[in-house]
Design a protein around this motif. Structure first.
Motif, mmCIF file in Angstrom:
data_model
loop_
_atom_site.group_PDB
_atom_site.id
_atom_site.type_symbol
_atom_site.label_atom_id
_atom_site.label_comp_id
_atom_site.label_asym_id
_atom_site.label_seq_id
_atom_site.Cartn_x
_atom_site.Cartn_y
_atom_site.Cartn_z
ATOM 1 N N TRP A 170 0.828 -1.206 0.000
ATOM 2 C CA TRP A 170 0.000 0.000 0.000
ATOM 3 C C TRP A 170 0.864 1.258 0.000
ATOM 4 N N LEU A 171 0.360 2.261 -0.713
ATOM 5 C CA LEU A 171 0.997 3.572 -0.784
ATOM 6 C C LEU A 171 -0.026 4.638 -0.420
ATOM 7 N N GLU A 188 -10.995 1.357 2.088
ATOM 8 C CA GLU A 188 -11.392 0.870 3.417
ATOM 9 C C GLU A 188 -11.966 -0.541 3.361
ATOM 10 N N GLN A 189 -12.534 -0.944 2.206
ATOM 11 C CA GLN A 189 -13.062 -2.311 2.064
ATOM 12 C C GLN A 189 -11.949 -3.355 2.076
ATOM 13 N N CYS A 190 -10.738 -2.927 1.801
ATOM 14 C CA CYS A 190 -9.621 -3.851 1.624
ATOM 15 C C CYS A 190 -8.725 -3.939 2.855
ATOM 16 N N LEU A 191 -9.057 -3.181 3.888
ATOM 17 C CA LEU A 191 -8.177 -3.048 5.038
ATOM 18 C C LEU A 191 -8.805 -3.656 6.292
ATOM 19 N N THR A 192 -7.962 -4.077 7.213
ATOM 20 C CA THR A 192 -8.437 -4.572 8.501
ATOM 21 C C THR A 192 -8.849 -3.395 9.384
ATOM 22 N N THR A 193 -9.513 -3.694 10.491
ATOM 23 C CA THR A 193 -9.901 -2.644 11.435
ATOM 24 C C THR A 193 -8.681 -1.896 11.954
ATOM 25 N N ASP A 194 -7.619 -2.651 12.278
ATOM 26 C CA ASP A 194 -6.386 -2.015 12.765
ATOM 27 C C ASP A 194 -5.782 -1.117 11.696
ATOM 28 N N ASP A 195 -5.803 -1.585 10.450
ATOM 29 C CA ASP A 195 -5.270 -0.765 9.356
ATOM 30 C C ASP A 195 -6.035 0.547 9.232
ATOM 31 N N ARG A 196 -7.352 0.438 9.302
ATOM 32 C CA ARG A 196 -8.177 1.649 9.133
ATOM 33 C C ARG A 196 -7.914 2.659 10.240
ATOM 34 N N GLU A 197 -7.715 2.165 11.465
ATOM 35 C CA GLU A 197 -7.410 3.068 12.571
ATOM 36 C C GLU A 197 -6.036 3.717 12.389
ATOM 37 N N LEU A 199 -4.357 4.155 9.651
ATOM 38 C CA LEU A 199 -4.245 4.984 8.449
ATOM 39 C C LEU A 199 -5.340 6.046 8.373
ATOM 40 N N ALA A 200 -6.030 6.266 9.459
ATOM 41 C CA ALA A 200 -7.129 7.236 9.475
ATOM 42 C C ALA A 200 -6.717 8.619 8.971
ATOM 43 N N PRO A 201 -5.535 9.119 9.307
ATOM 44 C CA PRO A 201 -5.168 10.450 8.791
ATOM 45 C C PRO A 201 -5.158 10.515 7.256
ATOM 46 N N TYR A 202 -4.754 9.426 6.622
ATOM 47 C CA TYR A 202 -4.767 9.396 5.156
ATOM 48 C C TYR A 202 -6.187 9.168 4.623
ATOM 49 N N LEU A 203 -6.923 8.269 5.261
ATOM 50 C CA LEU A 203 -8.277 7.955 4.795
ATOM 51 C C LEU A 203 -9.211 9.161 4.911
ATOM 52 N N GLN A 204 -8.994 9.972 5.921
ATOM 53 C CA GLN A 204 -9.898 11.098 6.165
ATOM 54 C C GLN A 204 -9.448 12.389 5.485
ATOM 55 N N SER A 205 -8.272 12.373 4.898
ATOM 56 C CA SER A 205 -7.743 13.584 4.283
ATOM 57 C C SER A 205 -8.215 13.699 2.831
ATOM 58 N N ARG A 206 -8.506 14.927 2.411
ATOM 59 C CA ARG A 206 -8.881 15.171 1.023
ATOM 60 C C ARG A 206 -7.645 15.315 0.141
ATOM 61 N N ASP A 207 -6.488 15.403 0.748
ATOM 62 C CA ASP A 207 -5.252 15.610 -0.010
ATOM 63 C C ASP A 207 -4.510 14.305 -0.296
#
Length: 578
Positions: A170-171, A188-197, A199-207
């Motif tokens: 992942w990048l 987010e469909q491809c990630l575990t719960t721990d991954d989502r937590e 990587l939240a700064p990237y997942l929630q960022s518009r940039d």
């Protein structure tokens, strides 16, 4: 029965495919010596085998009967060398083709060993995602497991036939990199719960956008070619993480093992396999989400498509990161423009309900290790006669595809890996279509398909003459699919091929009678012409070789093809040459 010599078996089957497809494409002309005996004189050597000529002017060969100069033969590479004059390949092309064929044999050997000891019934009881890893490749492409760029470690780690779980790399890509985002990517469909937590700064960022990468692609292409971005901090290496995936037959498309029914991922994979490098071009990606949503709506509102249940595996979104230097070279090889991309697509498993089975159409052409077709076991389990079962298959698969072409001027490249079929109680229920990323085109000129299609799509989709678009169905589905299904039913269930195509002819006639308002389209897309264009893929490789090009290769034409759907061609069929 487990075969003691798998290497001999895979060579004989490849030899049969070479002889059959090169004869079909008009490159060689084996002579009938009476009844089912054929002979090919290459100049210095003679090959003999037993076969029958099918309605497609195609030799259905029994591989175990192959002889070279009167002795049993199981050397596919030597057959190609013996036919080099007829194939008209230069030595550079021939040398590369030999590499592709050896890679194909290595993959076939791995698959054959995995099949050994499993009956057709046992294969049908496997989960569909597991069964798909054991299927043959494209039946009309000689080097259908060529995979130039892979070694044996790669074969055993990443090929479908290896059936090994794959962890993705992942990048995180910043918008400043020139990243293009289409539709609604769903990392987010491809990630575990721990991954989502984490990587939240990237997942929630518009940039920032998360980008999955095939581990082979990361190792061989992304790390060295995108090093400037990685060192500059606009492309962040997040390492291996997320769900485990299993390669589908198309290799670069992956099924989610940890969340069955979740979306599939299609990833760039810069290896040469079958006809081209398997990257992901960005242009069609921009249209795919809206296009597949339009088609899904059309399928639910069109009376025939709704009644037959045509189903769409929608493409949810995609990402593409162009190479900053390669994109400045207008005529750079296309593989450099397609190195880093991903597509999120609904899965075939997610389209089936409880009590249903979903497989790609290619499964219907598959046999077990001893040659018994899976479709024969499927028909037995259905409790239906062959004719009743085929009638349903034609009505639920072929007719909806034809209707889509005639009513809307939409062509799908409908080969065995692009179509899914959902069954209930082993009976065909509905067809599932996918791959709108470059494999859906429109007919030229004014056509009823404009109704309901957004102008943004109608004005941007590729337009082809009717004669070209017609072959998305005819060559894609009939020639590449039904041509290999009908002889299995004759050999193993005693259902003659002439009856197969007479039945299909009758189902098409019934459909046409029900839609007299489409009479003009039926003449435009005429399935009953006495002869058709014979679209060839292997001729292309022999002609263009293996050099780089700025565009993907396109098929070429062989001799005229007698059409099995024309009444005079399916009423009386001979099993030997005149």
């Amino acid at each position: 029965m487990e075969h003691a010599n798998h290497w001999q078996l895979v060579n004989q089957r490849l030899m049969a495919r070479i002889l059959a497809e090169c004869s079909y494409e008009g490159l060689i002309t084996p002579q009938n010596k009476g009844q089912d005996r054929f002979e090919l004189d290459t100049g210095e050597h003679r090959y003999q085998f037993q076969a029958r000529r099918t309605p497609w002017d195609f030799l259905w060969i029994r591989p175990q009967t192959l002889l070279r100069n009167g002795f049993p033969s199981s050397d596919a590479i030597q057959l190609v060398l013996d036919c080099r004059q007829a194939f008209a390949m230069g030595d550079i092309t021939l040398g590369n083709f030999i590499e592709e064929l050896n890679n194909t044999l290595a993959g076939d050997l791995l698959r054959q060993r995995a099949l050994a000891g499993r009956t057709a019934a046992q294969l049908l009881d496997l989960p569909p995602v597991r069964l798909e890893t054991l299927l043959d490749g494209h039946p009309k492409v000689l080097a259908n497991r060529g995979r130039l760029g892979w070694g044996m470690d790669d074969l055993h780690r990443y090929s479908p036939e290896a059936s090994q779980p794959v962890s993705l790399h992942w990048l995180a890509a910043h918008r400043a990199t020139g990243l293009r985002v289409y539709g609604q990517p769903a990392p987010e469909q491809c990630l575990t719960t721990d991954d989502r937590e984490e990587l939240a700064p990237y997942l929630q960022s518009r940039d920032w956008q998360l980008v999955p990468v095939h581990p082979w692609q990361w190792q061989h292409h992304i790390q060295p070619q995108y090093a400037a971005m990685l060192e500059g901090g606009n492309l962040v290496d997040l390492g291996p993480r997320g769900h485990h995936y299993l390669p589908q037959q198309s290799i670069r498309t992956l099924s989610d093992l940890d969340a069955p029914g979740a979306c599939d991922l299609k990833l760039s994979l810069t290896i040469l396999n079958t006809s081209c490098y398997r990257g992901i071009p960005p242009e069609p990606m921009a249209l795919a989400p809206e296009l597949s949503a339009w088609l899904a709506t059309t399928a639910s509102t069109d009376p025939l498509l709704a009644a037959t249940g045509l189903t769409v595996q929608r493409e949810l979104g995609g990402v593409h990161l162009p190479h900053p230097h390669q994109q400045q070279v207008a005529g750079t090889p296309y593989r450099y423009r397609e190195m880093l991309g991903a597509v999120w697509r609904e899965s075939l498993a997610g389209k089936s309900a409880e009590g249903e089975q979903a497989w790609i159409f290619a499964m219907l052409m598959q046999t077990d290790a001893d040659g018994t077709p899976l479709v024969a076991e499927m028909i037995r389990r259905s409790g239906w006669s062959v004719e009743r079962w085929l009638t349903r298959l034609f009505d639920r698969v072929t007719i909806p595809l034809y209707h889509l072409l005639c009513r809307y001027g939409v062509g799908l490249v409908a080969h065995g890996q692009n179509l899914g079929v959902i069954f209930r109680q082993w009976q065909p229920e509905r067809v599932v279509v996918k791959d709108f990323h470059g494999d859906l085109r429109l007919v030229e000129g004014d056509h009823p398909m404009q109704a309901g299609m957004p102008d943004s799509l109608a004005g941007a989709l590729p337009r082809l003459p009717a004669a070209h678009l017609f072959h998305d169905l005819y060559t894609g589905h009939l020639v590449t699919g039904l041509r290999f299904l009908s002889p299995l039913l004759e050999d193993y269930l005693g259902y003659p091929e002439r009856d197969f195509y007479r039945l299909l002819h009758d189902r098409i006639v019934q459909y046409q009678k029900a839609y007299p308002d489409l009479a003009h389209q039926f003449r435009t897309f005429d399935l009953f012409r006495p002869v058709m264009e014979r679209v060839c893929l292997n001729r292309v490789r022999f002609r263009i070789g293996y050099g780089d090009d700025a565009a993907r290769p396109t098929p070429t034409l062989g001799p005229e093809l007698p059409n099995p759907l024309h009444p005079t061609n399916h009423q009386t069929l001979e099993t030997c040459d005149e």
